[in-house]
Design an enzyme around this catalytic site. Structure first.
Site, PDB file in Angstrom:
ATOM      1  N   ARG A 239       0.841  -1.194   0.000  1.00 44.23           N
ATOM      2  CA  ARG A 239       0.000   0.000   0.000  1.00 44.23           C
ATOM      3  C   ARG A 239       0.876   1.243   0.000  1.00 44.23           C
ATOM      4  O   ARG A 239       1.900   1.306   0.683  1.00 44.23           O
ATOM      5  CB  ARG A 239      -0.911   0.025   1.241  1.00 44.23           C
ATOM      6  CG  ARG A 239      -2.066  -0.977   1.191  1.00 44.23           C
ATOM      7  CD  ARG A 239      -3.110  -0.580   0.163  1.00 44.23           C
ATOM      8  NE  ARG A 239      -4.264  -1.458   0.163  1.00 44.23           N
ATOM      9  CZ  ARG A 239      -4.422  -2.473  -0.682  1.00 44.23           C
ATOM     10  NH1 ARG A 239      -3.498  -2.749  -1.571  1.00 44.23           N
ATOM     11  NH2 ARG A 239      -5.534  -3.204  -0.632  1.00 44.23           N
ATOM     12  N   GLU A 268      -3.940   7.374  -5.510  1.00 40.73           N
ATOM     13  CA  GLU A 268      -4.297   6.461  -6.598  1.00 40.73           C
ATOM     14  C   GLU A 268      -5.750   6.694  -7.009  1.00 40.73           C
ATOM     15  O   GLU A 268      -6.602   6.882  -6.142  1.00 40.73           O
ATOM     16  CB  GLU A 268      -4.117   5.010  -6.151  1.00 40.73           C
ATOM     17  CG  GLU A 268      -2.693   4.622  -5.854  1.00 40.73           C
ATOM     18  CD  GLU A 268      -2.543   3.149  -5.485  1.00 40.73           C
ATOM     19  OE1 GLU A 268      -3.548   2.403  -5.568  1.00 40.73           O
ATOM     20  OE2 GLU A 268      -1.436   2.746  -5.119  1.00 40.73           O
ATOM     21  N   HIS A 286      -0.440  -0.119  -9.881  1.00 41.19           N
ATOM     22  CA  HIS A 286      -1.145  -0.993  -8.938  1.00 41.19           C
ATOM     23  C   HIS A 286      -1.793  -2.182  -9.656  1.00 41.19           C
ATOM     24  O   HIS A 286      -3.017  -2.374  -9.621  1.00 41.19           O
ATOM     25  CB  HIS A 286      -2.190  -0.213  -8.147  1.00 41.19           C
ATOM     26  CG  HIS A 286      -2.444  -0.818  -6.793  1.00 41.19           C
ATOM     27  ND1 HIS A 286      -2.753  -0.077  -5.675  1.00 41.19           N
ATOM     28  CD2 HIS A 286      -2.424  -2.106  -6.373  1.00 41.19           C
ATOM     29  CE1 HIS A 286      -2.927  -0.873  -4.637  1.00 41.19           C
ATOM     30  NE2 HIS A 286      -2.728  -2.118  -5.033  1.00 41.19           N
ATOM     31  N   SER A 289      -2.072  -7.886  -8.777  1.00 45.09           N
ATOM     32  CA  SER A 289      -2.887  -9.089  -8.920  1.00 45.09           C
ATOM     33  C   SER A 289      -3.519  -9.212 -10.305  1.00 45.09           C
ATOM     34  O   SER A 289      -4.416 -10.039 -10.505  1.00 45.09           O
ATOM     35  CB  SER A 289      -3.995  -9.101  -7.854  1.00 45.09           C
ATOM     36  OG  SER A 289      -4.830  -7.967  -7.978  1.00 45.09           O
TER      37      SER A 289
END
Length: 319
Positions: A239, A268, A286, A289
């Site tokens: 983070r 963000e 970011h 994933s």
């Protein structure tokens, strides 16, 4: 019996949306736009459940305004720092997340960022793309070697351990700080440090894998950057709130850090324009994933939690 109504706040994977529509009455944000606090509150009177992402914020104020119809928030994320858990729990709203399924994808991104920062990938890519590469010598584009180096990991949870496993493939010497020491079968020979400060002094490379909390906000500040060995590389795939970005820029400018690899930022979307001026910072938006299989697995894990809840059972990932 009427099926529960679920609001899916962002455009999730096709497989997730197909399953969701099969089993629930769905309101889907096909346009994939951000939702405001007022949007969330308004929608809460129309649905029994929400599957949000980290982009939707359930603050204390939002939690207080949610309609009683809403019973569960099944997050499409591991981190839940966008949710005021005590406030939501006080309203009787169940909150879940999606652990386990994104460990390897995020660890892959951490490895990419570490290698890219160490071997000057941004600078080299720009040189070739711009047509400016017109010479070579043994002193040209010399970077920092990863193989055999000492890696410090802050936060040895699922993702931290997955990253350590990949780093062992580079013969890295694994050191870590965690709130509690791991059992030997999870530690796998890594060296435990009882404080962050003790870890920093030996970390040729440092990777952050802890959640964003009030205690970890600004964890890497000017004082702690100064404790790293000269020429260290820092990676953050956790983070943005963990890093004081002003102090990070100062450490990069002074040469204290040889580079940094960042997949998350204090602001963000958008990031930090000041960091964009450094060729030795390898940045991504970011996407830790962001693989097809992981996005499917995250969506299915969120739906698994809904299935259990609406079957009258405690969701596997209730927080």
């Amino acid at each position: 019996m009427a099926r529960p109504t679920v609001w899916i706040t962002r455009r999730l994977s096709d497989a997730t949306l197909e399953r969701a529509q099969r089993d629930y009455d769905c309101i889907i944000n096909w346009e994939d736009r951000l939702s405001s606090a007022d949007d969330i509150v308004a929608m809460s009177s129309r649905v029994d459940a929400i599957i949000p992402c980290h982009s939707e914020h359930f603050s204390t104020d939002v939690a207080a305004r949610l309609d009683p119809r809403l019973k569960i928030i099944a997050n499409h994320s591991v981190g839940v720092d966008h949710c005021d858990l005590p406030a939501l729990n006080a309203r009787g709203i169940v909150v879940t997340n999606t652990p386990d399924v994104l460990n390897d994808a995020t660890a892959e991104i951490a490895m990419l960022l570490m290698l890219g920062a160490a071997r000057r990938a941004v600078e080299g890519d720009r040189l070739v793309r711009s047509g400016s590469w017109d010479s070579w010598s043994p002193a040209f584009m010399v970077g920092k070697q990863v193989t055999g180096a000492r890696l410090g990991i802050i936060g040895m949870g699922r993702v931290g351990r997955a990253f350590a496993a990949k780093a062992r493939g580079f013969d890295m010497e694994i050191h870590y700080y965690n709130r509690a020491r791991l059992d030997p079968e999870l530690e796998l020979g890594a060296t435990y440090h009882g404080t962050i400060e003790a870890l920093l002094g030996i970390a040729d490379f440092l990777s952050l894998h802890c959640p964003a909390t009030a205690e970890t906000a600004g964890l890497m500040n000017a004082e702690r950057f100064a404790m790293l060995p000269d020429g260290a590389v820092m990676v953050n795939t956790a983070r943005g709130a963990l890093v004081d970005e002003t102090a990070l820029c100062a450490a990069l400018s002074s040469g204290k850090l040889a580079g940094a690899g960042l997949d998350c930022f204090a602001d963000e979307p958008g990031g930090n324009p000041a960091l964009a001026t450094y060729d030795n910072v390898f940045m991504l938006p970011h996407i830790g994933s962001a693989t097809v299989s992981t996005r499917d697995a995250m969506g299915f894990r969120a739906l698994d939690n809904l299935d259990r809840f609406f079957a009258g059972q405690r969701p596997r990932d209730a927080l």
